[in-house]
Design an enzyme around this catalytic site. Structure first.
Site, PDB file in Angstrom:
ATOM      1  N   GLN A  61      19.880  45.215  32.945  1.00 24.91           N
ATOM      2  CA  GLN A  61      19.431  46.482  32.389  1.00 24.91           C
ATOM      3  C   GLN A  61      18.507  47.272  33.315  1.00 24.91           C
ATOM      4  O   GLN A  61      18.368  48.470  33.164  1.00 24.91           O
ATOM      5  CB  GLN A  61      18.760  46.241  31.032  1.00 24.91           C
ATOM      6  N   HIS A 161      20.737  36.415  30.234  1.00 25.76           N
ATOM      7  CA  HIS A 161      20.541  37.548  29.329  1.00 25.76           C
ATOM      8  C   HIS A 161      21.848  38.351  29.296  1.00 25.76           C
ATOM      9  O   HIS A 161      21.991  39.368  29.980  1.00 25.76           O
ATOM     10  CB  HIS A 161      19.355  38.406  29.778  1.00 25.76           C
ATOM     11  N   ASN A 205      19.188  34.376  26.161  1.00 30.49           N
ATOM     12  CA  ASN A 205      18.666  35.400  25.285  1.00 30.49           C
ATOM     13  C   ASN A 205      19.641  35.605  24.125  1.00 30.49           C
ATOM     14  O   ASN A 205      20.824  35.859  24.344  1.00 30.49           O
ATOM     15  CB  ASN A 205      18.517  36.733  26.034  1.00 30.49           C
ATOM     16  N   GLU A 206      19.131  35.461  22.916  1.00 32.55           N
ATOM     17  CA  GLU A 206      19.903  35.772  21.697  1.00 32.55           C
ATOM     18  C   GLU A 206      21.274  35.115  21.685  1.00 32.55           C
ATOM     19  O   GLU A 206      22.305  35.792  21.646  1.00 32.55           O
ATOM     20  CB  GLU A 206      20.031  37.289  21.539  1.00 32.55           C
TER      21      GLU A 206
HETATM   22  C1  FCB Z   1      18.021  43.081  22.258  1.00 30.49           C
HETATM   23  C2  FCB Z   1      18.386  42.677  23.671  1.00 30.49           C
HETATM   24  C3  FCB Z   1      17.772  43.547  24.734  1.00 30.49           C
HETATM   25  C4  FCB Z   1      17.761  45.007  24.346  1.00 30.49           C
HETATM   26  C5  FCB Z   1      17.195  45.184  22.961  1.00 30.49           C
HETATM   27  C6  FCB Z   1      17.097  46.616  22.518  1.00 30.49           C
HETATM   28  O1  FCB Z   1      18.982  42.602  21.372  1.00 30.49           O
HETATM   29  O2  FCB Z   1      17.961  41.365  23.906  1.00 30.49           O
HETATM   30  O3  FCB Z   1      18.459  43.322  25.933  1.00 30.49           O
HETATM   31  O4  FCB Z   1      19.015  45.529  24.463  1.00 30.49           O
HETATM   32  O5  FCB Z   1      17.965  44.469  22.042  1.00 30.49           O
END
Ligand code: FCB
Length: 474
Positions: A61, A161, A205-206
């Site tokens: 990003q 990520h 991440n997530e």
């Molecule tokens: C989350 C992501 C991050 C960004 C935010 C707004 O889900 O981890 O990269 O896009 O949302």
């Protein structure tokens, strides 16, 4: 005919009654709490002496120049009828040019007053071709880490990520269990390189959102809508997390490393609280989105199900509490509407009646409180690894920060073990499907000159950090 009419009448009456009886019960037992913000003085906050005050970013990003991963391909793979994947058909390209400007960006963090920074390492840079590690890329991240430490900013590494190297995708990526060996080789190498300087680590991440978006709903790469593949990828990511956690614990020389699991927390509410099928849809949506994974970390059993369609179970008791901290990424909550024809038999919408961010996300700060309360039962410390607002005109950022930090202060006052807060994001950046229009940054980025400018609204965060400077983590 008469008989059939009677059956229809009494049948419908029975269903209606059942609907009302059950929704009355649910409305009472599952309330929909909202705080009255007009009566809350958000200046009444206090924070501990030791607290991680951070900002978060991710490689794709902000770095720029990443042309070797799945998102690069995704931007160039139109949907049906040529509709672009990314809003306005934007390409990430140089993003915020952070790979070039990282030294200045560390200075900005220090001037702002942050004592922590969460960033991701780009796997496709480190290992551009299978088995070939790029020492120059490793040294780049080492320099970033050293500069952070010199500025008394505690680094937190995210190993993954959202992006995968193209060669990994070509080998079947997360769909194949045997590919975990590639992941482990990369993760191990990073830990060996940086364990002496970096205490805080997170794996994916997530990793709840990634399989849902990529394999169930199809908005993220690889754009599939297949329940079984979704569950398989979830399982492989859970396995990847657990193996990484156990491996790092073994490799850790100081035994002080903190290895966390970060999930996207998104509570689901029934859109119509008087319609039992909306309740049912909200229940399944929440399970599929996050609860099944959280349950895995509590019990060792991952179980997801779409009624009348499919189900999937995976068990591994090594998964129980396989984390040193639980990372909460919190932005909003959603409403769920039952729809028999959607692949998941529901769809998600924004809750009406709340102010919205530029993402269209309902602002619901108290949701952070409920999330921490709910997940404290995992029995590990919590870090808010992301929370922030897209606000191009900078009109709601200050209030958003005040409210969320007030909630955080209330969480701490209630005694929950929360160790830090990372604002999303340090800089304006490429917001995945939404492109560059969504402005999350504490610092505004001019994408022509790459000039960074501190936003007025961000100063609310700075004010709190100045008042309660904390110290970093380790
Ligand atoms: C989350 C992501 C991050 C960004 C935010 C707004 O889900 O981890 O990269 O896009 O949302």
């Amino acid at each position: 005919m008469k008989k059939r009419g009677k059956i229809l009448f009494w049948g419908s009456a029975f269903l209606l009654l059942l609907n009302f009886a059950s929704t009355i019960y649910l409305n009472i037992t599952v309330p929909n709490p909202e705080w009255d913000w007009s009566r809350i003085d958000t200046s009444k906050v206090s924070f501990p002496d030791k607290f991680l005050w951070g900002a978060a970013t991710s490689a794709y990003q902000i770095e720029g120049g990443l042309y070797n991963n799945n998102w690069y391909l995704w931007e160039r793979t139109p949907q049906r009828f040529g509709v672009p994947r990314i809003a306005r058909d934007e390409k990430c390209g140089l993003a915020a040019n952070h790979y070039e400007l990282y030294k200045e960006d560390v200075k900005l963090m220090a001037e702002f007053g942050l004592n922590a920074y969460r960033f991701s390492i780009e796997w496709s840079r480190i290992e551009p071709r299978e088995g070939e590690f790029d020492q120059k890329a490793i040294e780049h991240y080492r320099d970033l880490i050293r500069r952070l430490k010199a500025a008394k900013i505690e680094p937190m590494i995210t190993l993954h990520h959202f992006t995968d190297p193209i060669w990994f995708v070509d080998l079947g990526g997360w769909e194949k269990e045997q590919n975990l060996a590639y992941w482990m080789r990369y993760a191990r190498r990073m830990f060996q390189e940086f364990q002496s300087e970096v205490t805080y680590w997170s794996t994916f991440n997530e990793f709840n959102l990634v399989p849902v978006s990529g394999w169930l709903e199809g908005g993220f790469p690889p754009g599939k809508t297949d329940f079984h593949l979704f569950a398989t990828v979830s399982k492989h990511m859970l396995m990847g997390h657990v193996q990484t956690y156990l491996e790092f614990k073994k490799l850790s020389r100081t035994k002080k490393h903190q290895v966390g699991a970060i999930l996207a927390i998104l509570e689901a509410r029934p859109y119509n609280r008087w319609f039992i099928l909306d309740w049912l849809a909200a229940y399944y949506e929440e399970r599929i989105w996050m609860q099944a994974m959280i349950e895995f970390f509590a019990t060792g059993r991952y179980h997801v199900k779409l009624p009348f369609r499919d189900s999937f179970t995976y068990t591994d008791t090594d998964g129980i509490r396989a984390m040193d901290f639980f990372g909460i990424n919190y932005y909003t909550r959603t409403a769920v509407v039952f729809n028999f024809f959607s692949p998941t038999f529901y769809y998600r919408i924004q809750l009406p009646g709340f102010p919205k961010t530029d993402m269209g996300w309902a602002i619901y700060p108290e949701g952070l409180y409920f999330a921490v309360k709910r997940y404290a039962s995992l029995g590990v410390p919590i870090i808010i690894t992301e929370s922030g607002v897209a606000d191009a005109t900078d009109t709601i950022r200050a209030r958003f920060i005040q409210q969320h930090l007030y909630v955080l202060s209330e969480i701490l006052r209630a005694g929950y073990d929360v160790r830090g807060f990372y604002y999303w994001s340090l800089l304006d950046n490429f917001e995945w499907l939404e492109g560059f229009e969504k402005r999350f940054g504490l610092f505004e980025v001019d994408y022509k000159t790459f000039k960074r400018t501190l936003r007025e609204g961000s100063k609310e965060y700075q004010k709190i950090i100045r008042q309660f400077p904390g110290r970093g983590g380790s």
